[in-house]
Design an enzyme around this catalytic site. Structure first.
Site, PDB file in Angstrom:
ATOM      1  CG  LEU A  69      -1.875  -1.217   1.040  1.00 37.40           C
ATOM      2  CD1 LEU A  69      -3.437  -0.969   2.485  1.00 37.40           C
ATOM      3  CD2 LEU A  69      -2.485  -1.384   0.024  1.00 37.40           C
ATOM      4  CB  CYS A 187      10.425  -3.050  -4.410  1.00 38.21           C
ATOM      5  SG  CYS A 187      10.599  -2.548  -6.873  1.00 38.21           S
ATOM      6  CB  CYS A 333      11.992 -16.450   0.578  1.00 36.17           C
ATOM      7  SG  CYS A 333      11.104 -16.475  -0.680  1.00 36.17           S
TER       8      CYS A 333
END
Length: 375
Positions: A69, A187, A333
């Protein structure tokens, strides 16, 4: 034809000589495929919807997480845990109920790419991984469609339009071979300021509208670089490569290929793996090994399993000797990608007793412990 409600909605476009009512009608009959509804795909889809592009296709197979978000503005808090496509479609129709949204809830792969993309005018690459970037480039070329490319990294962004049929180069002309796996952090690993994909994605939407209306000059043969920290734009010339295996004089890539293999993504078919359900059974009866988490410290802080050895993937090369090798090494992960890379790296060091946890902590949350916070 435009309805009275649409004419009122697009009134500010009508005063632009380059658009006008005829241009708005053209947008209404046009179609764009957005690959991904994440950081880049959010502003792309929202601005195309607001502009009145009549048919927008969305490709995504993920669910909304709270960590999305900060940058994926098409999604909201009430959609956390739900499919991104449902969230995106609801938001786009809220922006503009006069358009049609087509949802393709799947990973964009060599198997389905042509069928998904064939009926759209333009393809926009809003992805964050090299296999899909090469795939979107190749399918766009093979179908004779423009591919609007964007990428982001920390405080920097890039934009181009790859369209050899319009006289420019393709993505392979710029990057003939992908970087080695693990050399370009994601990212999640490197971080990204949430505003940055909004800027680059808005630029991608602008280029799509220009192409649909045949106005202005698209960045064919040009890579636009944006440095957010210094508020600087630079342009680099890209030339069509006669030796390009896709769009060159003697192409060797004439159909879609195995893009994971081409980009060096570990082949999990040869890797020992277990599901999170199987991991839960092992934990309940006493794990016969060690559990390693290769996510970033920030991800681990948000949500983690107890008793894990925590070594971020980007530190694994320097720290893998910390892992006991006399036990089975279970690695997880977020979703299984980075843990697969970790297994492959350890195997290259001669450590063969590794097990990849399929689906990672996302699958654990979905199937084992829904109370676990998204991370």
């Amino acid at each position: 034809m435009l309805t009275p409600a649409e004419k009122q909605r697009y009134a500010r476009h009508f005063t632009l000589p380059e658009v006008g009512e005829a241009g708005q009608e053209k947008l209404k009959t046009s179609s764009v495929l957005c690959i991904g509804t994440g950081g880049l795909g959010s502003p792309v889809a929202m601005y195309l919807a607001a502009a009145g592009v009549g048919r927008i296709g969305l490709v995504d197979a993920d669910h909304v997480e709270s960590s999305n978000l900060q940058r994926q503005i098409i999604h909201g808090e009430s959609w956390v845990g739900k499919p991104k496509l449902e969230s995106a479609k609801a938001r786009l129709l809220e922006i503009n109920p006069h358009i049609h949204i087509e949802c393709h809830e799947a990973r964009f792969t060599a198997t389905n790419a042509k069928d998904i993309a064939k009926d759209y005018d333009i393809i926009i690459d809003g992805t964050d991984n090299f296999p899909t970037r090469y795939l979107s480039n190749d399918v766009a070329f093979l179908l004779g469609k423009p591919n609007i490319y964007g990428s982001i990294f920390r405080f920097e962004g890039q934009l181009s339009v790859f369209a050899p049929h319009l006289g420019g180069p393709c993505y392979r002309c710029m990057l003939p071979t992908p970087p080695d796996p693990g050399t370009v952090p994601s990212c999640a690993e490197a971080g990204v300021l949430g505003v940055l994909p909004g800027i680059v994605g808005s630029m991608q939407a602008m280029e799509a509208i220009k192409l649909l209306l045949n106005i202005g000059k698209p960045p064919l043969g040009k890579l636009v670089h944006y440095d957010a920290l210094n508020t600087e734009f630079r342009s680099f010339t890209l030339r069509k490569d006669p030796q390009c295996p896709l769009c060159g004089d003697a192409p060797t890539v004439t159909d879609l290929i195995d893009y994971d293999g081409f980009c060096g993504v570990p082949n999990t078919s040869t890797m020992q793996e277990i599901t999170v359900t199987e991991l839960k059974d092992k934990l309940d009866t006493g794990l016969d090994g060690i559990l390693v988490d290769v996510r970033t410290p920030q991800e681990v802080e948000a949500a983690a399993l107890d008793g894990t050895l925590r070594i971020p993937l980007q530190e694994l090369e320097a720290r893998f000797t910390e892992i006991p090798t006399d036990k089975t090494i279970y690695i997880h992960c977020k979703a299984g990608g980075r843990s697969a890379k970790a297994c492959a790296f350890l195997a290259a060091q001669g450590i063969q007793n590794t097990v990849n946890i399929k689906g990672g902590i996302d699958a654990w949350r979905d199937l084992i412990d829904p109370s676990l916070p998204p991370a």
